[in-house]
Design a protein around this motif. Sequence first.
Motif, PDB file in Angstrom:
ATOM      1  N   ALA A 136      -7.309   2.632  -5.825  1.00 20.32           N
ATOM      2  CA  ALA A 136      -6.342   3.437  -6.579  1.00 20.32           C
ATOM      3  C   ALA A 136      -5.586   4.391  -5.662  1.00 20.32           C
ATOM      4  N   HIS A 137      -6.287   4.950  -4.690  1.00 22.61           N
ATOM      5  CA  HIS A 137      -5.668   5.907  -3.770  1.00 22.61           C
ATOM      6  C   HIS A 137      -4.518   5.257  -2.996  1.00 22.61           C
ATOM      7  N   PHE A 138      -4.678   3.974  -2.656  1.00 24.97           N
ATOM      8  CA  PHE A 138      -3.652   3.296  -1.861  1.00 24.97           C
ATOM      9  C   PHE A 138      -2.798   2.349  -2.696  1.00 24.97           C
ATOM     10  N   HIS A 188     -11.940   5.069   3.547  1.00 25.05           N
ATOM     11  CA  HIS A 188     -13.103   4.578   2.797  1.00 25.05           C
ATOM     12  C   HIS A 188     -14.414   4.921   3.503  1.00 25.05           C
ATOM     13  N   TYR A 189     -14.420   4.862   4.841  1.00 25.79           N
ATOM     14  CA  TYR A 189     -15.660   5.059   5.595  1.00 25.79           C
ATOM     15  C   TYR A 189     -15.751   6.435   6.266  1.00 25.79           C
ATOM     16  N   GLY A 190     -14.945   7.378   5.816  1.00 27.51           N
ATOM     17  CA  GLY A 190     -15.093   8.759   6.268  1.00 27.51           C
ATOM     18  C   GLY A 190     -14.814   8.994   7.737  1.00 27.51           C
ATOM     19  N   ALA A 238       0.834  -1.203   0.000  1.00 26.48           N
ATOM     20  CA  ALA A 238       0.000   0.000   0.000  1.00 26.48           C
ATOM     21  C   ALA A 238       0.870   1.254   0.000  1.00 26.48           C
ATOM     22  N   THR A 239       0.396   2.290  -0.651  1.00 25.96           N
ATOM     23  CA  THR A 239       1.127   3.555  -0.765  1.00 25.96           C
ATOM     24  C   THR A 239       1.417   4.146   0.611  1.00 25.96           C
ATOM     25  N   GLY A 240       2.654   4.595   0.794  1.00 25.74           N
ATOM     26  CA  GLY A 240       3.029   5.317   2.011  1.00 25.74           C
ATOM     27  C   GLY A 240       2.999   4.485   3.264  1.00 25.74           C
ATOM     28  N   ARG A 293      -8.027  -6.981  -3.370  1.00 29.62           N
ATOM     29  CA  ARG A 293      -7.291  -6.882  -2.101  1.00 29.62           C
ATOM     30  C   ARG A 293      -7.998  -5.917  -1.161  1.00 29.62           C
ATOM     31  N   LEU A 294      -8.474  -4.786  -1.696  1.00 23.80           N
ATOM     32  CA  LEU A 294      -9.193  -3.819  -0.866  1.00 23.80           C
ATOM     33  C   LEU A 294     -10.451  -4.456  -0.273  1.00 23.80           C
ATOM     34  N   SER A 295     -11.207  -5.167  -1.091  1.00 22.97           N
ATOM     35  CA  SER A 295     -12.439  -5.790  -0.608  1.00 22.97           C
ATOM     36  C   SER A 295     -12.158  -6.754   0.530  1.00 22.97           C
TER      37      SER A 295
END
Length: 817
Positions: A500-502, A464-466, A451-453, A508-510
């Motif tokens: 995309a952000h990460f 994702h959930y604010g 994951a990014t960063g 994988r995100l799901s």
Amino acid sequence: MMLRLGFAWTTSSTTTKHIAQARLFTRSFLRKDNHTLYKSRCSGLPQALQFRQKSVLASTRLSWDNFRPSGAVFFSMASGSDGLDRLKTPKHTNRLSKEKSSYLLQHAHNPVDWYPWGQEAFDKAKSEDKPIFLSVGYSTCHWCHVMERESFEDEEIGKVLSENFVCIKVDREERPDVDKVYMTFVQATSGGGGWPMSVWLTPDLRPFIGGTYFPPRDTGRRPGLKTVLSRIIEQWQSNRETLESSGERVLEALRKGTEISASPGETLPFGPDVANRCYQQLLHSYEEEYGGFREAPKFPSPVNLMFLMSFWAVNRASSEGAEALQMALHTLRMMALGGIHDHVAQGFHRYSTDSSWHVPHFEKMLYDQGQLAVAYITAYQVSGERLFADVARDVLLYVSRDLSDKSGGFYSAEDADSFPTAESTEKREGAFCVWTAGEIRELLPDIVEGATGGATQADIFMHHYGVKEQGNVDLAQDPHGELQGQNVLIVRYSVELTAAHFGISVDRLSELLSDARAKLAEVRRARPPPHLDTKMLASWNGLMLSGFARVGAVLGDKALLERAERAAYFLQKYLWDEEGQRILHSCYRGNNMEVEQVASPISGFLDDYTFVVCGLLDLFEATQRVRWLQWAEELQLRQDQLFWDSQGSGYFCSDPSDPTLLLALKQDQDGAEPSANSVSAMNLLRLSHLTGRQDWIQRSQELLIAFSDRLTKVPIALPDMVRSVMAQHYTLKQIVICGQPDAEDTASLISCVNSIFLPHKVLMLADGNTEGFLYQKLPILSTLVPQDGKATVYVCENFACALPVTCPQELRRLLLE
């Protein structure tokens, strides 16, 4: 929050005069410094009435805006009444301790001499010549909890009530008939209504003053309950005749004003015109950005969504049809992403306090789950979008896990308030459901590989959930600071954008989000749970039966259909009195976890018969088990005997011969639940095509004619009934599948039918048993036979059948023509 109810009756000048006089009388009698009653904030009232017909009451409607403590209190969710009470032995115990209703039991230890609704209380009022104080609410009503804590637990107020009044406590879910009568009075005389409802009656049950929530003592310019009680005591002793005559005049006006009947020579409204007007009125109220119908608060309104999808089904080629479908799907999609949808423990909360579906009133009601399951699976049928099927399953998972009794029945509701921790002594709104950023970071600390960063699982979940470090609840939705620093989960981005952000894949995100939700669910299971109302109502169980049957049929899920059948068996075993040939309205989970009944069971109301019949018809079409159709026919015949108005047409809400009910009402609004008359109109039509009883087609038409004025002028008040008008116009298709029940080719054809949203159809399986129920009821079935040894479909309409079809693809084309 409190929603205002209105009326759309046609009234005489005398009626107008009596209502206006009653308003002025109530206003002057209960005012403090020239102001009137403080309105309740408990909700659950039909919101479709924002488009109600202008009525006689419009010119005399009181404004309550100046009587709120502050604008923010609109969404106030202060703590409930349990507090330290759960840690100490009760000082008082009254008659309610012997009741089964959760709501009545919540008041069993008040210092008030409460009686349940019944002859003992009525006789006491008459023998002692005392006025009756009637208090109505329900167990998950937040402001009912507040009034109990503030007033009914107050020793001084309890003494005044007990010495000067006969005090009756009613659970509105247990006795909707009583609630409807006195709510109608309160709406007429005060300009609004809600729970807790407070009404003062003469010993012969005639109301003379009514309101909703009262603070215990005067607050600013608002009269407190103690002040109101002293005034009523004084007036009862010195000015009783005026009190009684004012109430009687209002009752007489209401008897005339609430009458719904067919006029001689009146005909059925033209279906397409009524449907188009309903669509236009919904379009006018539609909120484009987040969907739904009004700015805030926002309710799910399944009746609106089902109408829009039915409107699309007969207007597929028009721009209006496309717009109707877009309105429904966008609303359902935004609700599914919003905070009104419980992303951790599934199901839907009661309503959203804001326009974006973010911060809900956290109460969960069974009737919402049942209707929303049907709405989401219908959206899946019309769109093919997997999200909608997943949400429908999600709702049923919640109900199966948290609202299901081992007997097969379904519980009524889950409260909004709960203790934040096991050591807490004060409940808070939403405590069971909300999260701090710190809790989530502690629970999801692992760095996600790739994951990014160097983002952690918490970083991804919170994005994702604010979730925000300082909490994501606006102060306007949290005036008492109960949600300060807390987060209500709401989906802020699509899985594609978050992935995309990460810099990770969608799959994988799901996986990460699913794993995170499971961890949060485990933590929530360890929190003190909210109160569960384990009362089981026939009507709401009928709505939930439809949910399981419809979703199970569309998805071909045998487990869901088996759960639906368990619910039907439960209704037959525990809520059907075979000897008395009557539905029973309610039963209860006892202390030993077994189903219990009160000493004198409450007979079923119109809603009970109607919603159960609808559920049984849905179950029959889903399983093709004839026993459920047979019982539906039996119940419909009994409903006709008990509730049909042979003079004016339509069904009364409750037994019109009950001497304790001062008004014989017919509900003319589809609100949080559809009106029983709306559902009955379609039940009759479906039954006529499944049993061959042509008289039920006529009865359905007579019912609709009785409501024709409402349907013509304000169809948005009855969107579910408009669907019945449409069905009368377009007629129902009889889809007959000739084949063996367990054969693969039969299953393929049934699956094809269930994959399409066909609002105007009935489905039946002709298995060749000419001695069976269906063949005896519909002799034409004997002429329909399989072709070339294959399962065969006949689509019949207006006593004529299309050419037989054996191929699912051909059947699909035929049904969509």
